[in-house]
Design a protein around this motif. Structure first.
Motif, PDB file in Angstrom:
ATOM      1  N   MET A   1      -7.432   6.789  10.709  1.00  0.00           N
ATOM      2  CA  MET A   1      -8.382   7.550   9.889  1.00  0.00           C
ATOM      3  C   MET A   1      -9.285   6.583   9.146  1.00  0.00           C
ATOM      4  O   MET A   1      -8.827   5.730   8.392  1.00  0.00           O
ATOM      5  CB  MET A   1      -7.614   8.432   8.899  1.00  0.00           C
ATOM      6  CG  MET A   1      -8.514   9.271   8.009  1.00  0.00           C
ATOM      7  SD  MET A   1      -7.523  10.359   6.938  1.00  0.00           S
ATOM      8  CE  MET A   1      -8.874  11.138   6.045  1.00  0.00           C
ATOM      9  N   SER A   2     -10.552   6.649   9.363  1.00  0.00           N
ATOM     10  CA  SER A   2     -11.499   5.729   8.743  1.00  0.00           C
ATOM     11  C   SER A   2     -11.914   6.251   7.375  1.00  0.00           C
ATOM     12  O   SER A   2     -11.876   7.446   7.093  1.00  0.00           O
ATOM     13  CB  SER A   2     -12.725   5.558   9.635  1.00  0.00           C
ATOM     14  OG  SER A   2     -13.394   6.787   9.794  1.00  0.00           O
ATOM     15  N   THR A   3     -12.325   5.332   6.508  1.00  0.00           N
ATOM     16  CA  THR A   3     -12.804   5.677   5.163  1.00  0.00           C
ATOM     17  C   THR A   3     -13.874   4.686   4.756  1.00  0.00           C
ATOM     18  O   THR A   3     -13.866   3.526   5.168  1.00  0.00           O
ATOM     19  CB  THR A   3     -11.658   5.664   4.148  1.00  0.00           C
ATOM     20  OG1 THR A   3     -12.198   5.944   2.856  1.00  0.00           O
ATOM     21  CG2 THR A   3     -10.939   4.324   4.124  1.00  0.00           C
ATOM     22  N   ASN A   4     -14.818   5.155   3.964  1.00  0.00           N
ATOM     23  CA  ASN A   4     -15.866   4.267   3.456  1.00  0.00           C
ATOM     24  C   ASN A   4     -15.509   3.660   2.107  1.00  0.00           C
ATOM     25  O   ASN A   4     -16.316   2.938   1.520  1.00  0.00           O
ATOM     26  CB  ASN A   4     -17.174   5.063   3.327  1.00  0.00           C
ATOM     27  CG  ASN A   4     -17.718   5.484   4.678  1.00  0.00           C
ATOM     28  OD1 ASN A   4     -17.598   4.739   5.651  1.00  0.00           O
ATOM     29  ND2 ASN A   4     -18.303   6.678   4.740  1.00  0.00           N
ATOM     30  N   LYS A   5     -14.311   3.976   1.618  1.00  0.00           N
ATOM     31  CA  LYS A   5     -13.904   3.425   0.325  1.00  0.00           C
ATOM     32  C   LYS A   5     -13.607   1.932   0.469  1.00  0.00           C
ATOM     33  O   LYS A   5     -13.056   1.492   1.474  1.00  0.00           O
ATOM     34  CB  LYS A   5     -12.656   4.152  -0.182  1.00  0.00           C
ATOM     35  CG  LYS A   5     -12.908   5.621  -0.497  1.00  0.00           C
ATOM     36  CD  LYS A   5     -11.623   6.297  -0.962  1.00  0.00           C
ATOM     37  CE  LYS A   5     -11.872   7.773  -1.257  1.00  0.00           C
ATOM     38  NZ  LYS A   5     -10.633   8.461  -1.695  1.00  0.00           N
ATOM     39  N   PRO A   6     -13.969   1.136  -0.552  1.00  0.00           N
ATOM     40  CA  PRO A   6     -13.710  -0.308  -0.475  1.00  0.00           C
ATOM     41  C   PRO A   6     -12.212  -0.593  -0.513  1.00  0.00           C
ATOM     42  O   PRO A   6     -11.440   0.171  -1.108  1.00  0.00           O
ATOM     43  CB  PRO A   6     -14.410  -0.864  -1.712  1.00  0.00           C
ATOM     44  CG  PRO A   6     -14.462   0.286  -2.663  1.00  0.00           C
ATOM     45  CD  PRO A   6     -14.629   1.509  -1.809  1.00  0.00           C
ATOM     46  N   PRO A   7     -11.764  -1.671   0.133  1.00  0.00           N
ATOM     47  CA  PRO A   7     -10.335  -2.014   0.124  1.00  0.00           C
ATOM     48  C   PRO A   7      -9.876  -2.413  -1.278  1.00  0.00           C
ATOM     49  O   PRO A   7     -10.642  -2.951  -2.072  1.00  0.00           O
ATOM     50  CB  PRO A   7     -10.254  -3.198   1.093  1.00  0.00           C
ATOM     51  CG  PRO A   7     -11.623  -3.800   1.065  1.00  0.00           C
ATOM     52  CD  PRO A   7     -12.573  -2.653   0.885  1.00  0.00           C
ATOM     53  N   LEU A   8      -8.629  -2.126  -1.564  1.00  0.00           N
ATOM     54  CA  LEU A   8      -8.043  -2.477  -2.854  1.00  0.00           C
ATOM     55  C   LEU A   8      -7.104  -3.668  -2.707  1.00  0.00           C
ATOM     56  O   LEU A   8      -6.504  -3.887  -1.653  1.00  0.00           O
ATOM     57  CB  LEU A   8      -7.260  -1.290  -3.422  1.00  0.00           C
ATOM     58  CG  LEU A   8      -8.084  -0.090  -3.900  1.00  0.00           C
ATOM     59  CD1 LEU A   8      -7.162   1.062  -4.303  1.00  0.00           C
ATOM     60  CD2 LEU A   8      -8.980  -0.483  -5.073  1.00  0.00           C
ATOM     61  N   SER A   9      -6.979  -4.414  -3.795  1.00  0.00           N
ATOM     62  CA  SER A   9      -6.042  -5.538  -3.861  1.00  0.00           C
ATOM     63  C   SER A   9      -5.115  -5.338  -5.054  1.00  0.00           C
ATOM     64  O   SER A   9      -5.341  -4.478  -5.906  1.00  0.00           O
ATOM     65  CB  SER A   9      -6.800  -6.859  -4.017  1.00  0.00           C
ATOM     66  OG  SER A   9      -7.430  -6.913  -5.288  1.00  0.00           O
ATOM     67  N   TYR A  10      -4.084  -6.167  -5.108  1.00  0.00           N
ATOM     68  CA  TYR A  10      -3.170  -6.119  -6.255  1.00  0.00           C
ATOM     69  C   TYR A  10      -3.921  -6.430  -7.547  1.00  0.00           C
ATOM     70  O   TYR A  10      -3.661  -5.843  -8.604  1.00  0.00           O
ATOM     71  CB  TYR A  10      -2.042  -7.127  -6.031  1.00  0.00           C
ATOM     72  CG  TYR A  10      -0.709  -6.731  -6.612  1.00  0.00           C
ATOM     73  CD1 TYR A  10      -0.499  -5.503  -7.241  1.00  0.00           C
ATOM     74  CD2 TYR A  10       0.378  -7.600  -6.516  1.00  0.00           C
ATOM     75  CE1 TYR A  10       0.737  -5.154  -7.757  1.00  0.00           C
ATOM     76  CE2 TYR A  10       1.628  -7.263  -7.020  1.00  0.00           C
ATOM     77  CZ  TYR A  10       1.792  -6.037  -7.645  1.00  0.00           C
ATOM     78  OH  TYR A  10       3.035  -5.705  -8.152  1.00  0.00           O
ATOM     79  N   ALA A  11      -4.877  -7.357  -7.473  1.00  0.00           N
ATOM     80  CA  ALA A  11      -5.678  -7.700  -8.650  1.00  0.00           C
ATOM     81  C   ALA A  11      -6.478  -6.496  -9.133  1.00  0.00           C
ATOM     82  O   ALA A  11      -6.658  -6.295 -10.345  1.00  0.00           O
ATOM     83  CB  ALA A  11      -6.604  -8.865  -8.335  1.00  0.00           C
ATOM     84  N   ASP A  12      -6.971  -5.669  -8.197  1.00  0.00           N
ATOM     85  CA  ASP A  12      -7.698  -4.461  -8.587  1.00  0.00           C
ATOM     86  C   ASP A  12      -6.789  -3.505  -9.362  1.00  0.00           C
ATOM     87  O   ASP A  12      -7.253  -2.731 -10.199  1.00  0.00           O
ATOM     88  CB  ASP A  12      -8.249  -3.740  -7.352  1.00  0.00           C
ATOM     89  CG  ASP A  12      -9.347  -4.531  -6.655  1.00  0.00           C
ATOM     90  OD1 ASP A  12     -10.128  -5.194  -7.362  1.00  0.00           O
ATOM     91  OD2 ASP A  12      -9.398  -4.487  -5.415  1.00  0.00           O
ATOM     92  N   ALA A  13      -5.487  -3.565  -9.087  1.00  0.00           N
ATOM     93  CA  ALA A  13      -4.531  -2.708  -9.785  1.00  0.00           C
ATOM     94  C   ALA A  13      -4.103  -3.304 -11.119  1.00  0.00           C
ATOM     95  O   ALA A  13      -3.322  -2.691 -11.855  1.00  0.00           O
ATOM     96  CB  ALA A  13      -3.299  -2.477  -8.907  1.00  0.00           C
ATOM     97  N   GLY A  14      -4.601  -4.507 -11.436  1.00  0.00           N
ATOM     98  CA  GLY A  14      -4.316  -5.117 -12.725  1.00  0.00           C
ATOM     99  C   GLY A  14      -3.263  -6.190 -12.718  1.00  0.00           C
ATOM    100  O   GLY A  14      -2.854  -6.672 -13.778  1.00  0.00           O
TER     101      GLY A  14
END
Length: 352
Positions: A1-14
């Motif tokens: 399933m494709s998505t246009n949302k940017p990938p997340l990282s652990y750093a993005d989660a704080g």
């Protein structure tokens, strides 16, 4: 399933893994300074290792303790005075080991925060390492947990874990009898107990943390954050003079009222002359400013006595000499009497 949302990282989660790795590298010299026989104090593995054989104990029993610092932490957090709170953490654990005659061997810490600030963490861990040096134990590992959403940015919590060793035939407490003497080793202040009440009293006083201290010390915060005294080396010195010490009680939350019975047999009580207590000025201020009644003071705070030593009557002098030779101030508090494992107070405290 494709998505246009940017990938997340652990750093993005704080959670910043790189910051955690940098902290480990920064504290390695602090930890190396706590080396002792049995531990090389290196970190980075999955578990800390201690070689019990290097201690040369004949018939060893291991004794374990864990504790925290409680709401005293809020003073460090609110004022930015982080450099001694780690001493408190070590003290609250190792003082519980020494009351059973156990020499602390190693220590592990747990540091949890919402957002890792390496400068703060280094100050805290430097205090832990200093406490370990004061207690003669090795800092062999720990855990730093970054948990955004669980803690506010700037907040942190601490827990400590320590293991000590004692020869089986030297385990305390020993058999006691009426007439054994109670010696009190003076505290450095409130140590790490009763701070929920202290915070309420400070709030009632209207004083800011940076206000001049009304009872000694430069500021109110600096006076109240005075670290818990570590009694390990002085008690070990006193234990070496013979078998006169029958028991020890670390006077923490619950004060003399609740902590002394923990080491007494069912048929004995502790009789204490309150006029022999020497509370530092901080306790007089807390009592007066908070309107705290004397029985509540005695079951909340150490009131100037951080450790009670129960000594055979004929061994008082050598034990006192050993304690005072290490720099401790010691008072004669009372004696054991026939009773029901309670504390009986006589006289009144000189709060002035």
């Amino acid at each position: 399933m494709s998505t246009n949302k940017p990938p997340l990282s652990y750093a993005d989660a704080g959670v910043d893994i790189d910051a955690g790795n940098a902290l480990v590298d920064a504290i390695k010299p602090l930890i190396a300074a706590t080396r002792r026989p049995g531990a090389d104090s290196s970190i980075g593995g999955f578990g800390g290792i201690f070689d019990l054989k290097q201690t040369a104990y004949r018939d060893p029993l291991l004794v374990a303790a864990n504790d925290g610092v409680g709401t005293k932490l809020k003073i460090a957090i609110d004022t930015g005075q982080h450099h001694t709170i780690g001493i408190d953490l070590v003290a609250m654990c190792v003082n519980d080991l020494i009351v059973q005659g156990a020499e602390p061997l190693f220590f592990l810490d747990y540091f949890a925060t919402g957002k890792l600030d390496n400068g703060v963490a280094e100050q805290v861990i430097a205090g832990i390492a200093r406490g370990c040096e004061m207690a003669g134990c090795a800092l062999i590992g720990g855990e730093t947990a970054e948990m955004p959403g669980l803690y506010k940015v700037g907040d942190y919590d601490l827990a400590g874990f320590s293991v000590g060793v004692v020869e089986r035939d030297s385990l305390l407490p020993r058999a006691m009898r009426a007439g054994d003497v109670l010696l009190g080793i003076h505290s450095s202040g409130a140590h790490s107990n009763g701070f929920s009440l202290i915070h309420r009293i400070v709030e009632r006083s209207g004083l800011a943390w940076d206000a001049p201290s009304p009872f000694g010390g430069e500021t109110l915060a600096a006076a109240l954050i005075e670290p818990t005294k570590i009694y390990v080396k002085s008690i070990l010195a006193a234990l070496r003079v013979g078998e006169g010490i029958k028991g020890l009680a670390h006077i923490t939350g619950g004060g003399l009222t609740e902590n002394l019975p923990r080491v007494l047999p069912d048929n004995l009580s502790a009789s204490i002359d309150l006029s022999n207590l020497s509370p530092p000025p901080v306790f007089d201020w807390l009592k007066t400013e908070g309107g705290v009644e004397e029985p509540e003071m005695l079951r909340t705070f150490n009131c100037g006595t951080g450790m009670v030593v129960i000594v055979a009557a004929d061994a008082v002098e050598p034990v006192m000499d050993a304690l005072t030779s290490t720099g401790e101030t010691v008072s004669h508090l009372g004696e054991l009497i026939e009773g029901d494992r309670s504390v009986i107070f006589d006289g009144r405290v000189n709060w002035g």
